[in-house]
Design an enzyme around this catalytic site. Structure first.
Site, PDB file in Angstrom:
ATOM      1  N   LYS A   1     -10.208  -2.851  -4.308  1.00 19.57           N
ATOM      2  CA  LYS A   1     -10.977  -1.630  -4.595  1.00 19.57           C
ATOM      3  C   LYS A   1     -10.055  -0.460  -4.921  1.00 19.57           C
ATOM      4  CE  LYS A   1     -12.320  -2.369   0.157  1.00 19.57           C
ATOM      5  NZ  LYS A   1     -13.432  -2.772   0.959  1.00 19.57           N
TER       6      LYS A   1
ATOM      7  N   LYS B   1      -4.045  -9.094  -6.919  1.00 22.93           N
ATOM      8  CA  LYS B   1      -5.263  -9.283  -6.129  1.00 22.93           C
ATOM      9  C   LYS B   1      -6.386  -8.366  -6.635  1.00 22.93           C
ATOM     10  CE  LYS B   1      -5.775  -7.391  -2.066  1.00 22.93           C
ATOM     11  NZ  LYS B   1      -5.743  -6.961  -0.661  1.00 22.93           N
TER      12      LYS B   1
ATOM     13  N   LYS C   1       0.818  -1.217   0.000  1.00 23.03           N
ATOM     14  CA  LYS C   1       0.000   0.000   0.000  1.00 23.03           C
ATOM     15  C   LYS C   1       0.850   1.265   0.000  1.00 23.03           C
ATOM     16  CE  LYS C   1      -4.387  -1.615   1.742  1.00 23.03           C
ATOM     17  NZ  LYS C   1      -5.516  -1.425   2.626  1.00 23.03           N
TER      18      LYS C   1
END
Ligand code: TYM
Length: 336
Positions: free
Chosen positions: A197, A194, A111
């Site tokens: 969103k 993966k 992230k």
């Protein structure tokens, strides 16, 4: 007593990955466990969220959990920010967990990306708040997708170190529950990534808010390979890696149909992707359509959703209060 705690971020609605990897299992687990399912808005702000959108998405998240069939007469849907004890326990855990442990977290690396220096401090400490969510209720089991396994293991490390440092047997060692044919749903555009969103392309994922035409379009455009569909499950990781998109679509089909990849391979193996995609579209629309319709119906009555959240928070505060009080006593905070 067997107690489940699990959470989902309200940022940007839920994906098919969230649904198959976690939420669908949450529904089934209500039979055998006492369950708390949490919309984790504190976790969501570790990355920028528009305040208006965050509020709307939190309510939509709660409506979605109600729509899939979480029974709030027996179990709890919780909005994390309504129970301040989560943040309070997380602070104590920040002082138990080690920097070296956080440095090993793959989700932070993913992230934060290349520019780690400008990631929020919250994103770095995120697993410590997740441990607090779980241990505040002394949950014994945590159903999650593959990508959260490392965080649940860290929760065990934190519980163990707390018990050891303070010479108590206070926190349980929580077990992750990871099962089903879709523990790691991959992007429709790239079978090695993966489904998420936060992916820039909306075509990479199916959202629970998508209508039938959108679902059909996304599945039609999903990446495939030039061969017919495999007629057996992947024999090894290497075999899976050779045809990631094919096995991903088969896994999605299997999870939605509540069967195995083996059964899907027997039924559809050898077919062209176009034929299989039609079957997958039909199945996805049939399974998600009613959930989406019910979610929209519930979300149109914010008062009713908010009442469920207020009641859930009240029940959780009652459970959390004595645990946090005991933690404060154990670590030596004065209570004058
Ligand atoms: P989040 O919001 O990223 O995802 C919620 C759940 O969905 C699963 N999931 C997937 N499963 C299969 N394939 C995918 N592509 C996929 N994408 C997401 C996740 O594994 C997760 O189970 N940190 C957590 C939220 C959290 C939590 C907790 C979970 C906060 N506190 C305490 C358990 C217990 C998260 O960000 O999940």
């Amino acid at each position: 007593m067997k107690r489940i705690f699990s959470g989902i971020q309200p940022s940007g609605g839920f994906t098919l990955g969230n649904y198959l990897g976690a939420v669908k299992n949450w529904v089934a687990l209500q039979k055998d466990y006492e369950c708390i399912y949490c919309i984790v808005d504190l976790h969501a702000i570790t990355q920028w969220q528009d305040p208006q959108e965050l509020r709307a998405n939190s309510r939509l998240g709660a409506a979605t959990l109600m729509a899939v069939g979480i029974d709030t007469r027996k179990h709890i849907i919780l909005l994390q920010s309504l129970v301040p004890h989560h943040a309070q326990l997380a602070w104590v855990f920040n002082c138990v967990a080690r920097v070296g442990w956080m440095n090993r977290m793959t989700q932070f690396k993913d992230k934060a990306g290349k520019d780690r220096e400008s990631a929020s401090l919250g994103l770095y400490a995120y697993p410590s708040l997740m441990a607090a969510d779980i241990l505040l209720y002394k949950a014994t089991h945590v159903p999650v997708g593959e990508d959260q396994k490392q965080h649940v293991e860290l929760t065990r490390d934190i519980a163990q170190k707390f018990n050891h440092d303070y010479k108590v047997d206070f926190f349980p060692l929580t077990e992750p529950l990871i099962y089903g044919e879709a523990t790691r749903v991959m992007s429709l555009r790239d079978g090695t990534k993966k489904m998420s969103k936060s992916d820039a392309s909306d075509y990479s994922r199916i959202n629970l808010t998508d209508d039938a035409d959108t679902i059909a379009d996304k599945i039609k455009k999903a990446k495939t390979d030039p061969h017919p569909l495999p007629d057996a499950p992947p024999a090894s990781d290497k075999a899976r890696a050779a045809r990631p998109e094919a096995y991903n679509l088969m896994g999605i089909y299997a999870a939605l149909a509540e069967t195995t990849i083996d059964a899907v391979a027997k039924e559809h193996g050898g077919k062209q992707f176009s034929a299989f995609k039609n079957a997958l579209t039909e199945l996805t629309v049939a399974k998600l359509g009613p959930v989406t319709a019910e979610m929209r119906r519930l979300n149109a009555d914010p008062g009713a959703v908010d009442a469920v959240l207020r009641e859930g928070a009240e029940r959780c505060r009652t459970m959390a209060e004595p645990v946090l009080e005991e933690v404060y006593r154990i670590v030596g905070f004065l209570k004058p």
